[in-house]
Design a protein around this motif. Structure first.
Motif, PDB file in Angstrom:
ATOM      1  N   GLN A 102      -2.392  32.957 -18.112  1.00 34.46           N
ATOM      2  CA  GLN A 102      -2.156  33.711 -19.650  1.00 34.46           C
ATOM      3  C   GLN A 102      -1.545  35.232 -19.239  1.00 34.46           C
ATOM      4  O   GLN A 102      -1.216  35.817 -20.260  1.00 34.46           O
ATOM      5  CB  GLN A 102      -3.338  33.798 -20.134  1.00 34.46           C
ATOM      6  N   THR A 103      -1.835  35.901 -18.117  1.00 24.55           N
ATOM      7  CA  THR A 103      -1.596  37.227 -17.736  1.00 24.55           C
ATOM      8  C   THR A 103      -1.350  37.121 -16.390  1.00 24.55           C
ATOM      9  O   THR A 103      -1.884  36.594 -15.716  1.00 24.55           O
ATOM     10  CB  THR A 103      -2.791  38.151 -18.366  1.00 24.55           C
ATOM     11  N   PHE A 104      -0.656  38.302 -16.039  1.00 23.14           N
ATOM     12  CA  PHE A 104      -0.156  38.361 -14.583  1.00 23.14           C
ATOM     13  C   PHE A 104      -0.668  40.115 -14.140  1.00 23.14           C
ATOM     14  O   PHE A 104      -0.469  40.527 -13.227  1.00 23.14           O
ATOM     15  CB  PHE A 104       1.221  38.444 -14.158  1.00 23.14           C
ATOM     16  N   LEU A 105      -1.191  40.559 -15.145  1.00 19.49           N
ATOM     17  CA  LEU A 105      -1.542  42.023 -15.313  1.00 19.49           C
ATOM     18  C   LEU A 105      -2.528  42.429 -14.441  1.00 19.49           C
ATOM     19  O   LEU A 105      -3.672  42.000 -14.492  1.00 19.49           O
ATOM     20  CB  LEU A 105      -1.589  42.798 -16.704  1.00 19.49           C
ATOM     21  N   TYR A 106      -2.400  43.462 -13.476  1.00 19.38           N
ATOM     22  CA  TYR A 106      -3.410  44.300 -12.683  1.00 19.38           C
ATOM     23  C   TYR A 106      -3.284  45.818 -12.886  1.00 19.38           C
ATOM     24  O   TYR A 106      -1.877  45.965 -12.697  1.00 19.38           O
ATOM     25  CB  TYR A 106      -3.372  43.878 -11.261  1.00 19.38           C
ATOM     26  N   ILE A 107      -3.963  46.365 -13.159  1.00 17.64           N
ATOM     27  CA  ILE A 107      -3.925  48.059 -13.030  1.00 17.64           C
ATOM     28  C   ILE A 107      -4.828  48.571 -12.206  1.00 17.64           C
ATOM     29  O   ILE A 107      -6.246  48.368 -12.247  1.00 17.64           O
ATOM     30  CB  ILE A 107      -4.091  48.599 -14.654  1.00 17.64           C
ATOM     31  N   PHE A 108      -4.486  49.501 -11.088  1.00 18.00           N
ATOM     32  CA  PHE A 108      -5.309  50.209 -10.447  1.00 18.00           C
ATOM     33  C   PHE A 108      -5.214  51.733 -10.744  1.00 18.00           C
ATOM     34  O   PHE A 108      -3.895  52.100 -10.751  1.00 18.00           O
ATOM     35  CB  PHE A 108      -4.927  49.823  -9.061  1.00 18.00           C
ATOM     36  N   ARG A 109      -6.325  52.444 -10.852  1.00 21.30           N
ATOM     37  CA  ARG A 109      -6.455  54.048 -10.787  1.00 21.30           C
ATOM     38  C   ARG A 109      -6.951  54.517  -9.896  1.00 21.30           C
ATOM     39  O   ARG A 109      -8.144  54.220  -9.442  1.00 21.30           O
ATOM     40  CB  ARG A 109      -7.021  54.108 -12.378  1.00 21.30           C
ATOM     41  N   SER A 110      -6.176  55.398  -9.351  1.00 25.58           N
ATOM     42  CA  SER A 110      -6.861  56.441  -8.305  1.00 25.58           C
ATOM     43  C   SER A 110      -7.051  57.764  -8.802  1.00 25.58           C
ATOM     44  O   SER A 110      -5.892  58.475  -8.758  1.00 25.58           O
ATOM     45  CB  SER A 110      -6.281  56.248  -7.006  1.00 25.58           C
ATOM     46  N   MET A 111      -8.221  58.368  -8.832  1.00 26.21           N
ATOM     47  CA  MET A 111      -8.276  59.738  -9.193  1.00 26.21           C
ATOM     48  C   MET A 111      -8.064  60.608  -8.125  1.00 26.21           C
ATOM     49  O   MET A 111      -7.267  61.682  -8.509  1.00 26.21           O
ATOM     50  CB  MET A 111      -9.799  60.009  -9.842  1.00 26.21           C
ATOM     51  N   THR A 118      -1.406  52.481 -10.724  1.00 24.32           N
ATOM     52  CA  THR A 118      -0.510  51.478 -10.119  1.00 24.32           C
ATOM     53  C   THR A 118      -0.489  50.185 -11.031  1.00 24.32           C
ATOM     54  O   THR A 118      -1.603  49.638 -11.091  1.00 24.32           O
ATOM     55  CB  THR A 118      -0.761  51.147  -8.777  1.00 24.32           C
ATOM     56  N   VAL A 119       0.587  49.775 -11.756  1.00 25.67           N
ATOM     57  CA  VAL A 119       0.484  48.616 -12.438  1.00 25.67           C
ATOM     58  C   VAL A 119       1.440  47.526 -11.958  1.00 25.67           C
ATOM     59  O   VAL A 119       2.394  47.551 -11.467  1.00 25.67           O
ATOM     60  CB  VAL A 119       1.310  48.902 -13.850  1.00 25.67           C
ATOM     61  N   TYR A 151       5.996  46.271  -9.810  1.00 31.98           N
ATOM     62  CA  TYR A 151       4.947  47.231  -9.754  1.00 31.98           C
ATOM     63  C   TYR A 151       5.534  48.629 -10.023  1.00 31.98           C
ATOM     64  O   TYR A 151       6.780  48.727  -9.626  1.00 31.98           O
ATOM     65  CB  TYR A 151       3.938  47.145  -8.485  1.00 31.98           C
ATOM     66  N   TYR A 152       4.813  49.535 -10.566  1.00 32.84           N
ATOM     67  CA  TYR A 152       5.164  50.689 -10.907  1.00 32.84           C
ATOM     68  C   TYR A 152       4.146  51.916 -10.589  1.00 32.84           C
ATOM     69  O   TYR A 152       2.981  51.247 -10.939  1.00 32.84           O
ATOM     70  CB  TYR A 152       6.051  50.869 -12.087  1.00 32.84           C
ATOM     71  N   MET A 198       9.569  49.079  -9.176  1.00 29.41           N
ATOM     72  CA  MET A 198      10.530  49.000 -10.171  1.00 29.41           C
ATOM     73  C   MET A 198       9.972  50.252 -11.254  1.00 29.41           C
ATOM     74  O   MET A 198       9.033  50.800 -11.058  1.00 29.41           O
ATOM     75  CB  MET A 198      10.610  47.873 -11.176  1.00 29.41           C
ATOM     76  N   SER A 199      11.044  50.593 -12.131  1.00 33.03           N
ATOM     77  CA  SER A 199      10.452  51.544 -13.039  1.00 33.03           C
ATOM     78  C   SER A 199       9.615  50.987 -14.179  1.00 33.03           C
ATOM     79  O   SER A 199       9.899  49.705 -14.500  1.00 33.03           O
ATOM     80  CB  SER A 199      11.642  52.421 -13.551  1.00 33.03           C
ATOM     81  N   ARG A 200       8.858  51.275 -14.771  1.00 31.84           N
ATOM     82  CA  ARG A 200       8.071  50.948 -16.011  1.00 31.84           C
ATOM     83  C   ARG A 200       9.061  50.407 -16.978  1.00 31.84           C
ATOM     84  O   ARG A 200       9.151  48.981 -17.609  1.00 31.84           O
ATOM     85  CB  ARG A 200       7.126  51.920 -16.624  1.00 31.84           C
ATOM     86  N   ILE A 201      10.114  51.248 -17.623  1.00 35.75           N
ATOM     87  CA  ILE A 201      11.159  50.744 -18.549  1.00 35.75           C
ATOM     88  C   ILE A 201      11.970  49.614 -18.154  1.00 35.75           C
ATOM     89  O   ILE A 201      12.159  48.862 -18.729  1.00 35.75           O
ATOM     90  CB  ILE A 201      11.932  51.889 -18.701  1.00 35.75           C
ATOM     91  N   GLU A 202      12.259  49.585 -16.606  1.00 39.56           N
ATOM     92  CA  GLU A 202      13.052  48.465 -16.089  1.00 39.56           C
ATOM     93  C   GLU A 202      12.255  47.124 -16.119  1.00 39.56           C
ATOM     94  O   GLU A 202      12.769  46.319 -16.581  1.00 39.56           O
ATOM     95  CB  GLU A 202      13.529  48.939 -14.747  1.00 39.56           C
TER      96      GLU A 202
END
Length: 319
Positions: free
Chosen positions: A146-155, A161-162, A173-174, A269-273
């Protein structure tokens, strides 16, 4: 070094998984509920193997685990406008977070080993057969991404990173800096999951968001990319009603924040791309797949009317 294939291969649970598959699928006409039971049993056994096996590398551990229901509106070909809820989990500590779908992660774990891929293929084949017989879409839901999304945040790195799908067979990823959302905190309050929450609003990547955060949970995190408020975001929605996140539960946790299973090649890639490429595939997927396979897959669905208003979480890729 990727240790997960070795863990899964060495696990004695694989033998039990094979027994389950053979016992339930070999030469039998089984009911839909049994298919679901087998699928969830397989997933549970892989999860048990993964959590209990001896690992050669320790990963950072979460301090809190938050469940969210992501409500998504999208256009699914000739089916038109479709709405669905996808469960997500946020693992967070003071230095990093991971936002992901547990179902996607388990399916990725199956695809990361030869044995897992064989099991996944068998489950898909039986689900397809059942769907062909009954036209019951729930037969397919357990084996379809249903989704392929992973999001990691490093403070410490001030970076997010998405990872996501970017086309038919493309994954990308970007990275983005943290703190891009400029929130305006209001005086409005309401209770969410028993917590007193405060309202905040922001315009972010093409959409107007309203979020409700709990100051008594002092973590500046939330679902998807929504973060940066003085308290955990428990609920958020954008103005058109196409996308929203609602907390389903939270608890203290020391679960490891593990990276994604690297069985896919993710191109930088870039987010927009990525968004433009995915939009192109959503609108012209049959033509793209036909060109790649040589098969006649029929015409693509052309969005009209209200369907043209339905879009991704981020809409600024048109610029």
């Amino acid at each position: 070094m990727n240790i997960f294939p070795q863990i899964l291969i060495q696990s004695q649970h694989l033998l039990r998984i094979k027994q389950i598959i053979y016992a339930n699928f070999a030469g039998k006409h089984i009911e839909l509920m049994k298919i679901k039971t087998v699928i969830f049993t397989v997933i549970a056994l892989f999860a048990t193997s993964y959590m209990s096996a001896k690992k050669t590398k320790e990963y950072p551990r979460a301090e809190i685990k938050v469940g969210y229901a992501y409500h998504e509106t999208f256009v699914r070909g000739s089916d038109g406008i479709v709405k669905r809820d996808i469960p997500f989990v946020l693992l967070a500590n003071k230095e990093q977070t991971k936002f992901y779908s547990p179902k996607t992660e388990y399916m990725d774990s199956l695809e990361s080993t030869p044995q897992g891929r064989a099991i996944s293929k068998q489950l898909r084949n039986d689900a397809i057969k059942r769907y062909a017989e009954t036209k019951d879409e729930s037969a397919m839901k357990a084996v379809v991404y249903q989704t392929f999304l992973y999001i990691f945040r490093s403070m410490p790195d001030n970076q997010m990173t998405v990872y996501d799908k970017a086309g038919s067979l493309e994954y990308g990823y970007y990275t983005e800096p943290l703190g891009e959302i400029q929130w305006e905190i209001s005086d409005s309050t309401k209770s969410v999951l028993g917590y007193d929450c405060v309202m905040a609003t922001a315009h972010y990547h093409g959409r107007d968001w309203t979020a409700w955060f709990a100051p008594e949970i002092p973590m500046q995190e939330g679902p998807w990319k929504l973060a940066g408020l003085p308290g955990l975001i428990l609920e958020a929605s954008e103005a058109t009603g196409q996308h929203s996140f609602v907390v389903t539960g939270l608890e203290a946790s020391n679960q490891e924040i593990v990276p994604i299973y690297p069985y896919q090649q993710y191109d930088k890639m870039s987010r927009i791309e990525m968004l433009r490429q995915l939009r192109n595939y959503r609108d012209h997927g049959r033509a793209i797949d036909a060109a790649g396979t040589g098969l006649n897959l029929g015409p693509d669905h052309v969005r009209t009317g209200e369907e043209l208003k339905i879009d991704f979480l981020e809409t600024d890729y048109y610029k």
